[in-house]
Design an enzyme around this catalytic site. Structure first.
Site, PDB file in Angstrom:
ATOM      1  N   ARG A 104      33.195 -53.003 -21.361  1.00  0.00           N
ATOM      2  CA  ARG A 104      33.465 -54.315 -22.294  1.00  0.00           C
ATOM      3  C   ARG A 104      34.849 -54.561 -22.211  1.00  0.00           C
ATOM      4  O   ARG A 104      35.610 -53.890 -22.357  1.00  0.00           O
ATOM      5  CB  ARG A 104      32.997 -53.924 -23.525  1.00  0.00           C
ATOM      6  CG  ARG A 104      32.012 -54.777 -24.477  1.00  0.00           C
ATOM      7  CD  ARG A 104      31.643 -54.472 -25.750  1.00  0.00           C
ATOM      8  NE  ARG A 104      32.795 -53.602 -26.661  1.00  0.00           N
ATOM      9  CZ  ARG A 104      32.604 -53.555 -27.893  1.00  0.00           C
ATOM     10  NH1 ARG A 104      31.547 -54.277 -28.306  1.00  0.00           N
ATOM     11  NH2 ARG A 104      33.626 -53.045 -28.678  1.00  0.00           N
ATOM     12  N   THR A 108      37.508 -60.215 -24.666  1.00  0.00           N
ATOM     13  CA  THR A 108      36.673 -61.135 -24.665  1.00  0.00           C
ATOM     14  C   THR A 108      35.007 -60.497 -25.225  1.00  0.00           C
ATOM     15  O   THR A 108      34.280 -61.138 -25.866  1.00  0.00           O
ATOM     16  CB  THR A 108      36.063 -61.778 -23.339  1.00  0.00           C
ATOM     17  OG1 THR A 108      35.503 -60.771 -22.585  1.00  0.00           O
ATOM     18  CG2 THR A 108      37.460 -62.508 -22.737  1.00  0.00           C
ATOM     19  N   ASP A 200      34.664 -44.886 -30.447  1.00  0.00           N
ATOM     20  CA  ASP A 200      34.072 -45.301 -29.112  1.00  0.00           C
ATOM     21  C   ASP A 200      33.084 -44.095 -28.388  1.00  0.00           C
ATOM     22  O   ASP A 200      33.867 -43.044 -28.289  1.00  0.00           O
ATOM     23  CB  ASP A 200      35.458 -45.507 -28.123  1.00  0.00           C
ATOM     24  CG  ASP A 200      35.212 -46.088 -27.035  1.00  0.00           C
ATOM     25  OD1 ASP A 200      35.752 -47.145 -26.466  1.00  0.00           O
ATOM     26  OD2 ASP A 200      34.443 -45.375 -26.221  1.00  0.00           O
ATOM     27  N   ASP A 203      34.760 -42.708 -25.252  1.00  0.00           N
ATOM     28  CA  ASP A 203      35.947 -41.870 -25.283  1.00  0.00           C
ATOM     29  C   ASP A 203      35.488 -40.318 -25.976  1.00  0.00           C
ATOM     30  O   ASP A 203      35.797 -39.509 -25.716  1.00  0.00           O
ATOM     31  CB  ASP A 203      36.928 -42.551 -26.175  1.00  0.00           C
ATOM     32  CG  ASP A 203      37.733 -43.469 -25.408  1.00  0.00           C
ATOM     33  OD1 ASP A 203      37.639 -43.483 -24.150  1.00  0.00           O
ATOM     34  OD2 ASP A 203      38.120 -44.248 -25.897  1.00  0.00           O
TER      35      ASP A 203
HETATM   36  C1  PRP Z   1      30.368 -49.125 -24.969  1.00  0.00           C
HETATM   37  C2  PRP Z   1      28.799 -48.706 -25.231  1.00  0.00           C
HETATM   38  C3  PRP Z   1      27.987 -49.831 -24.648  1.00  0.00           C
HETATM   39  C4  PRP Z   1      28.782 -51.181 -25.005  1.00  0.00           C
HETATM   40  C5  PRP Z   1      28.153 -51.538 -26.417  1.00  0.00           C
HETATM   41  O1  PRP Z   1      30.737 -49.211 -23.594  1.00  0.00           O
HETATM   42  O2  PRP Z   1      28.729 -47.465 -24.548  1.00  0.00           O
HETATM   43  O3  PRP Z   1      27.709 -49.917 -23.448  1.00  0.00           O
HETATM   44  O4  PRP Z   1      30.169 -50.402 -25.605  1.00  0.00           O
HETATM   45  O5  PRP Z   1      28.926 -52.751 -26.665  1.00  0.00           O
HETATM   46  P1  PRP Z   1      28.192 -54.038 -26.580  1.00  0.00           P
HETATM   47  O6  PRP Z   1      26.867 -54.201 -27.410  1.00  0.00           O
HETATM   48  O7  PRP Z   1      29.154 -54.899 -27.513  1.00  0.00           O
HETATM   49  O8  PRP Z   1      28.440 -54.615 -25.261  1.00  0.00           O
HETATM   50  P2  PRP Z   1      32.058 -49.497 -23.204  1.00  0.00           P
HETATM   51  O9  PRP Z   1      32.135 -51.095 -22.774  1.00  0.00           O
HETATM   52  O10 PRP Z   1      33.009 -48.941 -24.194  1.00  0.00           O
HETATM   53  O11 PRP Z   1      32.142 -48.687 -21.819  1.00  0.00           O
HETATM   54  P3  PRP Z   1      32.285 -47.082 -21.759  1.00  0.00           P
HETATM   55  O12 PRP Z   1      30.953 -46.626 -21.990  1.00  0.00           O
HETATM   56  O13 PRP Z   1      32.497 -46.957 -20.202  1.00  0.00           O
HETATM   57  O14 PRP Z   1      33.422 -46.424 -22.579  1.00  0.00           O
HETATM   58  N1  URA Z   2      31.014 -49.346 -28.352  1.00  0.00           N
HETATM   59  C1  URA Z   2      31.304 -48.251 -28.621  1.00  0.00           C
HETATM   60  O1  URA Z   2      31.407 -47.157 -28.089  1.00  0.00           O
HETATM   61  N2  URA Z   2      31.328 -48.050 -30.123  1.00  0.00           N
HETATM   62  C2  URA Z   2      31.207 -49.327 -30.868  1.00  0.00           C
HETATM   63  O2  URA Z   2      31.324 -49.316 -32.063  1.00  0.00           O
HETATM   64  C3  URA Z   2      30.923 -50.461 -30.175  1.00  0.00           C
HETATM   65  C4  URA Z   2      30.770 -50.607 -28.849  1.00  0.00           C
END
Ligand code: PRP
Ligand code: URA
Length: 209
Positions: A104, A108, A200, A203
């Site tokens: 994400r 944006t 997150d 993380d």
């Molecule tokens: C997080 C989570 C989802 C997304 C959800 O991933 O694991 O994939 O955010 O958010 P959304 O519904 O607003 O799209 P992130 O983009 O943080 O990537 P990561 O898993 O690599 O940390």
């Molecule tokens: N992605 C995450 O990992 N946590 C949130 O709360 C939203 C998006």
């Protein structure tokens, strides 16, 4: 809410409470996410088609029920979806595994694709798409767009925590796809994080920040 199932099993709710706690460390967080995924797999596969097979017990011949091979694919949205794959595949060892890499954009909040590798016969499989968090819904929507482009017809989306905003956005685009969640939380904050959520997910699973 239409086409959403909250899996309220006490063990799932207990473990979800533990991973929400900011004092839960990486090792325990990862183990708990895996355990919750295993428990959710039980509910999510409730309607898998069953075939029959003739076998011999030590006493004599009989016909038993079996899930036919080549039926399921578990597809993880990277990174955090990876945390659910082992737990799910414990219950469904015949499943093939696919990966969709999305992150994400922090400004944006729109998802950006960086990887996609799916089983070649994805169009013949029941797809269980996994990601712990459904926040704005952008990532899950894009993952389903990619799956449909590759011919997948039968898709379920499984997450741990969903925001109402994400559910609405997801079903506006993909109304026929059922969402399974362990909880639906209150809302998103101004940074697109689920409140109260768990922070997150990527993380917390991988110890990054
Ligand atoms: C997080 C989570 C989802 C997304 C959800 O991933 O694991 O994939 O955010 O958010 P959304 O519904 O607003 O799209 P992130 O983009 O943080 O990537 P990561 O898993 O690599 O940390
Ligand atoms: N992605 C995450 O990992 N946590 C949130 O709360 C939203 C998006």
């Amino acid at each position: 809410m239409n086409n959403v199932e909250v899996i309220s099993h006490p063990l799932i709710q207990h473990k979800l409470g533990l991973i929400r706690d900011k004092n839960t460390g990486v090792k325990e967080f990862r183990e708990l996410v895996e355990e919750i995924a295993t428990l959710m797999a039980y509910e999510v596969t409730r309607d898998l088609p069953l075939g029959e097979k003739k076998i011999e017990t030590p006493i004599g011949p009989t016909t038993v029920k079996m899930v036919p091979g080549k039926k399921v694919a578990i597809v993880a949205i990277l990174r955090a979806g990876l945390g659910m794959v082992e737990g799910m595949s414990k219950l469904i060892p015949i499943a093939k595994i696919g990966h969709i890499g999305l992150y994400r954009d922090p400004k944006t909040l729109h998802p950006v694709e960086y990887y996609c590798k799916l089983p070649g016969d994805i169009n013949e499989r029941e797809v269980i798409l996994v990601d712990p968090m459904l926040a704005t819904g952008g990532s899950a929507i894009m993952a389903v767009d990619l799956l449909k482009k590759e011919g997948a017809k039968n898709i379920k989306f499984v997450c741990l925590i969903a925001a109402p905003e994400g559910i609405e956005a997801f079903h506006e685009k993909h109304p026929e796809i059922k969402i399974y969640a362990a909880a639906i939380d209150e809302r998103l904050n101004s940074h697109g994080y689920i409140v109260p959520g768990l922070g997150d997910a990527g993380d917390r699973l991988f110890g990054t920040k």
